[in-house]
Write a protein that holds these residues in place. Structure first.
Motif, mmCIF file in Angstrom:
data_model
loop_
_atom_site.group_PDB
_atom_site.id
_atom_site.type_symbol
_atom_site.label_atom_id
_atom_site.label_comp_id
_atom_site.label_asym_id
_atom_site.label_seq_id
_atom_site.Cartn_x
_atom_site.Cartn_y
_atom_site.Cartn_z
ATOM 1 N N PHE A 32 0.824 -1.206 0.000
ATOM 2 C CA PHE A 32 0.000 0.000 0.000
ATOM 3 C C PHE A 32 0.862 1.261 0.000
ATOM 4 O O PHE A 32 0.685 2.154 -0.845
ATOM 5 C CB PHE A 32 -0.932 -0.001 1.211
ATOM 6 C CG PHE A 32 -1.791 1.226 1.322
ATOM 7 C CD1 PHE A 32 -2.886 1.403 0.491
ATOM 8 C CD2 PHE A 32 -1.493 2.218 2.250
ATOM 9 C CE1 PHE A 32 -3.680 2.543 0.580
ATOM 10 C CE2 PHE A 32 -2.274 3.357 2.343
ATOM 11 C CZ PHE A 32 -3.371 3.524 1.510
ATOM 12 N N PHE A 33 1.815 1.329 0.920
ATOM 13 C CA PHE A 33 2.621 2.549 1.029
ATOM 14 C C PHE A 33 3.650 2.651 -0.102
ATOM 15 O O PHE A 33 3.959 3.760 -0.562
ATOM 16 C CB PHE A 33 3.301 2.609 2.394
ATOM 17 C CG PHE A 33 2.359 2.983 3.504
ATOM 18 C CD1 PHE A 33 1.915 4.290 3.648
ATOM 19 C CD2 PHE A 33 1.887 2.027 4.390
ATOM 20 C CE1 PHE A 33 1.029 4.645 4.656
ATOM 21 C CE2 PHE A 33 1.000 2.366 5.398
ATOM 22 C CZ PHE A 33 0.565 3.675 5.534
ATOM 23 N N SER A 34 4.170 1.521 -0.557
ATOM 24 C CA SER A 34 5.104 1.581 -1.684
ATOM 25 C C SER A 34 4.376 1.994 -2.959
ATOM 26 O O SER A 34 4.946 2.707 -3.801
ATOM 27 C CB SER A 34 5.800 0.235 -1.881
ATOM 28 O OG SER A 34 4.873 -0.782 -2.210
ATOM 29 N N PHE A 35 3.121 1.570 -3.110
ATOM 30 C CA PHE A 35 2.345 1.976 -4.284
ATOM 31 C C PHE A 35 2.097 3.482 -4.259
ATOM 32 O O PHE A 35 2.199 4.157 -5.292
ATOM 33 C CB PHE A 35 1.022 1.214 -4.318
ATOM 34 C CG PHE A 35 0.235 1.395 -5.589
ATOM 35 C CD1 PHE A 35 0.859 1.367 -6.825
ATOM 36 C CD2 PHE A 35 -1.136 1.593 -5.552
ATOM 37 C CE1 PHE A 35 0.140 1.529 -8.003
ATOM 38 C CE2 PHE A 35 -1.868 1.757 -6.718
ATOM 39 C CZ PHE A 35 -1.225 1.732 -7.947
ATOM 40 N N LEU A 36 1.792 4.015 -3.088
ATOM 41 C CA LEU A 36 1.636 5.465 -2.966
ATOM 42 C C LEU A 36 2.939 6.178 -3.315
ATOM 43 O O LEU A 36 2.931 7.218 -3.994
ATOM 44 C CB LEU A 36 1.203 5.831 -1.542
ATOM 45 C CG LEU A 36 -0.203 5.413 -1.106
ATOM 46 C CD1 LEU A 36 -0.467 5.873 0.326
ATOM 47 C CD2 LEU A 36 -1.264 5.977 -2.046
ATOM 48 N N TRP A 152 18.289 10.233 -6.327
ATOM 49 C CA TRP A 152 18.977 8.975 -6.566
ATOM 50 C C TRP A 152 18.365 7.813 -5.796
ATOM 51 O O TRP A 152 18.025 6.776 -6.367
ATOM 52 C CB TRP A 152 20.452 9.126 -6.226
ATOM 53 C CG TRP A 152 21.260 7.869 -6.392
ATOM 54 C CD1 TRP A 152 21.877 7.151 -5.418
ATOM 55 C CD2 TRP A 152 21.537 7.185 -7.621
ATOM 56 N NE1 TRP A 152 22.528 6.068 -5.947
ATOM 57 C CE2 TRP A 152 22.333 6.055 -7.309
ATOM 58 C CE3 TRP A 152 21.185 7.409 -8.953
ATOM 59 C CZ2 TRP A 152 22.780 5.165 -8.269
ATOM 60 C CZ3 TRP A 152 21.635 6.512 -9.911
ATOM 61 C CH2 TRP A 152 22.419 5.415 -9.571
ATOM 62 N N TRP A 153 18.195 7.980 -4.487
ATOM 63 C CA TRP A 153 17.667 6.884 -3.678
ATOM 64 C C TRP A 153 16.202 6.611 -3.989
ATOM 65 O O TRP A 153 15.752 5.463 -3.969
ATOM 66 C CB TRP A 153 17.853 7.192 -2.193
ATOM 67 C CG TRP A 153 19.283 7.106 -1.765
ATOM 68 C CD1 TRP A 153 20.126 8.135 -1.466
ATOM 69 C CD2 TRP A 153 20.065 5.912 -1.645
ATOM 70 N NE1 TRP A 153 21.378 7.671 -1.153
ATOM 71 C CE2 TRP A 153 21.373 6.300 -1.248
ATOM 72 C CE3 TRP A 153 19.796 4.561 -1.823
ATOM 73 C CZ2 TRP A 153 22.390 5.379 -1.033
ATOM 74 C CZ3 TRP A 153 20.812 3.635 -1.605
ATOM 75 C CH2 TRP A 153 22.085 4.051 -1.214
ATOM 76 N N PHE A 157 14.729 3.043 -5.249
ATOM 77 C CA PHE A 157 13.582 2.395 -4.613
ATOM 78 C C PHE A 157 12.478 2.141 -5.633
ATOM 79 O O PHE A 157 11.871 1.064 -5.655
ATOM 80 C CB PHE A 157 13.044 3.268 -3.476
ATOM 81 C CG PHE A 157 11.703 2.814 -2.964
ATOM 82 C CD1 PHE A 157 11.600 1.730 -2.109
ATOM 83 C CD2 PHE A 157 10.539 3.457 -3.373
ATOM 84 C CE1 PHE A 157 10.359 1.297 -1.652
ATOM 85 C CE2 PHE A 157 9.295 3.036 -2.927
ATOM 86 C CZ PHE A 157 9.210 1.952 -2.064
ATOM 87 N N TYR A 158 12.222 3.130 -6.468
ATOM 88 C CA TYR A 158 11.178 3.024 -7.484
ATOM 89 C C TYR A 158 11.417 1.820 -8.390
ATOM 90 O O TYR A 158 10.505 1.018 -8.638
ATOM 91 C CB TYR A 158 11.150 4.316 -8.298
ATOM 92 C CG TYR A 158 10.224 4.303 -9.488
ATOM 93 C CD1 TYR A 158 8.863 4.538 -9.336
ATOM 94 C CD2 TYR A 158 10.714 4.064 -10.773
ATOM 95 C CE1 TYR A 158 8.013 4.540 -10.434
ATOM 96 C CE2 TYR A 158 9.872 4.070 -11.870
ATOM 97 C CZ TYR A 158 8.525 4.309 -11.696
ATOM 98 O OH TYR A 158 7.685 4.306 -12.782
#
Length: 273
Positions: A32-36, A152-153, A157-158
Motif C-alpha cells: 500500500f505505502f510503496s504503491f503510494l 537517486w535513492w 527504490f522506485y
C-alpha cells in the motif's frame, strides 16, 4: 465460515496461523505505502498525469496491492472471528470471507484474480529488464541526469520496488502465504489471455487520450503495423508462458507439501469458505 481455507489451512498450527496473519498484514502495508510512493514519484518527479492509469505495471501493482489488503483482512477475520451468523455485527460479516456454499462463478473469478496476481508481476519484471532496459525505453530513459541524481535513492527504490520486489512478493504468496491448488488450466489460460488483450485495448485508448504508450512495442506508429500484431501476440504468449510456469511450480509445491486437492475444477476451491 469453516475452520479451514486456503488462507488458513487446517494442517497449520495456531502459531503458524498467527504468523500468516502477520506476514499478510506486513505485505499489505508494504504494498500500500510503496504503491503510494511509486505514484508520487511518477506524478511529482516524472510529471506523469493520466499516463499513470494506462501503465501496465501500475495496474498490476495496484491489483497486487488490492489482493494483499483483501487477503490480509480475510485471514485476520478467519483466525480471530472464525464463526459468524445472523447475530454477528455488520463489520464481521462484511470483512469475513464468503461461505463455502458461495457462488461458483465468484470462486472462479477469485481464482483468476489470484493467478493474475502471481503471474502478471513477472510479466512486468521480465519486460522491464529484458526488453525496455536494453533498448533504453524505460520511463527514466528520457530524464536528465539532474533529475535522477537529485532523486537517486528514490529512483533506486522506485525501480527495485516496481520491477523486483513485486515478483518476489508474488513468489512469496505462491510458496508460503497460500495453499491454493491447481485449477483446470484451460479456463484460466483463456481468462488471462483475454485480460492481456483487454489491456492492449486499454493501452490503445490511453494513446488516444495521452498520445503515449506505456510499452513502445504496442505503438503501431513507432514499430509499424507489420510488427504490431506480432508484438501483441508475443505479449499474450509471454503471459501464458508465465501462467504455465506458475501452474507447474504450484504442482511442485503441492508435491513438496504432500497435500491432495479435493476438487480441481474450481481453482480456488478452498477459498472463500
Amino acid at each position: 465460515m469453516s475452520s479451514s481455507t486456503a488462507l488458513l489451512p487446517k494442517d497449520r498450527k495456531k502459531d503458524d496461523h498467527k504468523s500468516l496473519v502477520f506476514w499478510r498484514s506486513l505485505v499489505a502495508v508494504y504494498l500500500f505505502f510503496s504503491f503510494l510512493a511509486i505514484l508520487h514519484f511518477e506524478f511529482e518527479i516524472l510529471n506523469e498525469r493520466w499516463e499513470m492509469i494506462y501503465n501496465f505495471s501500475n495496474i498490476v501493482y495496484g491489483l497486487q496491492t488490492l489482493y494483499a489488503i483483501i487477503t490480509a483482512i480475510w485471514t485476520f477475520m478467519h483466525l480471530y472471528y472464525p464463526h459468524h451468523d445472523n447475530n454477528s455485527t455488520f463489520c464481521e460479516r462484511f470483512f469475513s470471507p464468503p461461505r463455502s456454499n458461495g457462488n461458483t462463478k465468484n470462486k472462479y473469478f477469485f481464482s483468476v484474480f489470484y493467478y493474475l496476481i502471481v503471474t502478471f508481476p513477472h510479466i512486468v519484471t521480465i519486460i522491464y529488464w529484458a526488453i525496455l532496459v536494453p533498448r533504453s525505453k524505460t520511463e527514466l530513459s528520457g530524464e536528465t541526469g539532474e533529475i535522477i541524481v537529485g532523486n537517486w535513492w528514490y529512483c533506486k527504490f522506485y525501480i527495485v520496488a516496481k520491477y523486483g520486489i513485486n515478483s518476489f512478493i508474488a513468489l512469496f504468496e505462491l510458496f508460503y502465504l497460500s495453499s491454493i491448488k491447481r485449477p483446470e488450466a484451460f479456463h484460466h489460460v483463456t481468462a488471462l489471455g483475454a485480460l492481456l488483450l483487454a489491456y492492449v485495448g486499454w493501452a490503445a485508448f490511453g494513446h488516444y487520450h495521452t498520445e503515449k504508450y506505456c510499452y513502445y512495442f504496442l505503438d503501431h506508429e513507432e514499430i509499424g503495423w507489420n510488427y504490431y500484431w506480432s508484438c501483441v501476440a508475443g505479449f499474450v504468449v509471454l503471459g501464458e508462458l508465465f501462467f504455465i510456469f506458475i501452474y507447474a511450480v504450484t504442482g511442485i509445491r503441492e508435491s513438496m507439501t504432500k497435500k491432495q486437492a479435493d476438487d480441481k475444477n474450481t481453482g480456488y476451491q478452498r477459498l472463500p469458505q
